[in-house]
Design a protein around this motif. Sequence first.
Motif, short mmCIF file in Angstrom:
data_model
loop_
_atom_site.label_atom_id
_atom_site.label_comp_id
_atom_site.label_asym_id
_atom_site.label_seq_id
_atom_site.Cartn_x
_atom_site.Cartn_y
_atom_site.Cartn_z
N THR A 65 32.05 26.76 40.25
CA THR A 65 32.01 27.10 41.68
C THR A 65 31.36 25.99 42.47
N GLY A 86 27.84 34.87 43.03
CA GLY A 86 28.82 35.91 42.71
C GLY A 86 29.78 36.13 43.85
N ILE A 87 29.24 36.23 45.08
CA ILE A 87 30.10 36.40 46.26
C ILE A 87 30.98 35.16 46.47
N THR A 118 32.01 32.99 44.25
CA THR A 118 33.05 32.90 43.22
C THR A 118 34.18 33.88 43.49
N SER A 119 33.81 35.10 43.91
CA SER A 119 34.84 36.12 44.17
C SER A 119 35.72 35.76 45.37
N LEU A 120 35.17 34.97 46.29
CA LEU A 120 35.93 34.56 47.48
C LEU A 120 36.36 33.09 47.41
N HIS A 136 38.99 31.54 46.50
CA HIS A 136 40.32 31.15 46.98
C HIS A 136 40.34 31.03 48.50
#
Length: 447
Positions: free
Chosen positions: A305, A437-438, A440-442, A444
């Motif tokens: 990330t 975490g946030i 990585t999840s976003l 894209h």
Amino acid sequence: METDKLTVLTIKYLKDSSKETFKEMVEELHPYDFAELYRALPEKHHFKFLTYLSTKHIAALMMELEPDMQKEVLLKLGIEKSSKIMDIMDNDDLADLLSEISEEELEEYLAAMQQDESQAVQQLMSYEPETAGGIMTSEFVWLRDYYTVRDAVEKFKSFAEITRNIYYLYVIDEEKKLVGVVSYRDLLLADMDEKIHDIMFNRVLSVSLDTDQEDVAQLIQRYDFLAVPVVDEKEALKGIVTVDDVIDVIHDEAQEDIEKLSASGKDIDFQTAASVAAYRRLPWLILLLFIGLVSGGILDSFENTLDQVVALIFFMPMIAGMTGNTGTQSLAVVVRGLVTNDIDRKTVTKLVWREFKVGIIIGLVCGLLVFLVAMAWQSFMFGIVVGVSLIATILIGTMAGTIIPLILYRVGLDPAVASGPLITTLNDIFSLLIYFGIATSLMHFLI
């Protein structure tokens, strides 16, 4: 008069042997002031300074000095004169002083003192420190309920010289059990022929000899007492704890909690050797060191990330710092509240809910500000990631600083051991997990 000017004047009087002028000056000073003067004087003038003071003034001076300087005074004056001073000191302060000297010196001083004073001090020294028995004084005025007000006033007058802090007169029965209390004000307003049992309060709040000093302080604070009686297991009156002693307790307990909050250790002071100070701090810091390694593991796991969105690094210290600060602030509030309040389920629920709302408010304000900065610098979605992360971590940090000390208190541990460094270290871990975490999840949306 300023201490510097007073010091110059005192040295002049001592050099000129102006004893009478010196005494006139001292008579105008509060004991605290001539204790400050004693500290400010060069050591070479200390002995002459003491010889110019009356026994009464030296006793007052002793009660304002630190243990090391008290022992210095005793050494300069010798056993014989020191014992006379001890005879008129408040016996609770004297017990504290004598607990700091060697067994051999203690026996010499006790033997030289008046027998009744010596016995009273030895009794006080037998109680556990940091309890009501350990901080109480046995110098108080007691009455019998069949006394008249006139009898009580006469007794009050006869004991006024040896009891500095007469706020209440305590009523005891034939077995010395505490049965009532009369305030000095009530005594003055009553008719001289009235009986004590007609004007006394029968409901007397007291503490036992082994009551923790913090509980004594809370009782005095809660009811605005100037003194509280101390009784043994048979309800016999043994002594009183006065408000001036409670102020010392509050100061000492606060200092101890501050030291625990900073993980510095209460046994470290200006005189502690470097090796000893390091030895006492190391176990705690080594624990934090290994907990801190978890933060490194988290960074390593989010290496991909970071490689793709390098700008995340810029906001990482800010988020970790904000989380740690809010957690430490909540911790300080909780520890202070645990010392000064009775804790029940309703109080805990109210406190946790209040701190939750505080975390939400602070998080929203700070999150919005950092969102605007991050959006202007990078992009809208980058601002969302940083802003939401900050809101979440501030809320978690606030709740950690609130709940951890409450849990420790609940299981019977000192909540102050949940120190600032521990809360900060744990919150570093939480903030990194949430932030990356946030992100990585976003991912894209960020690339």
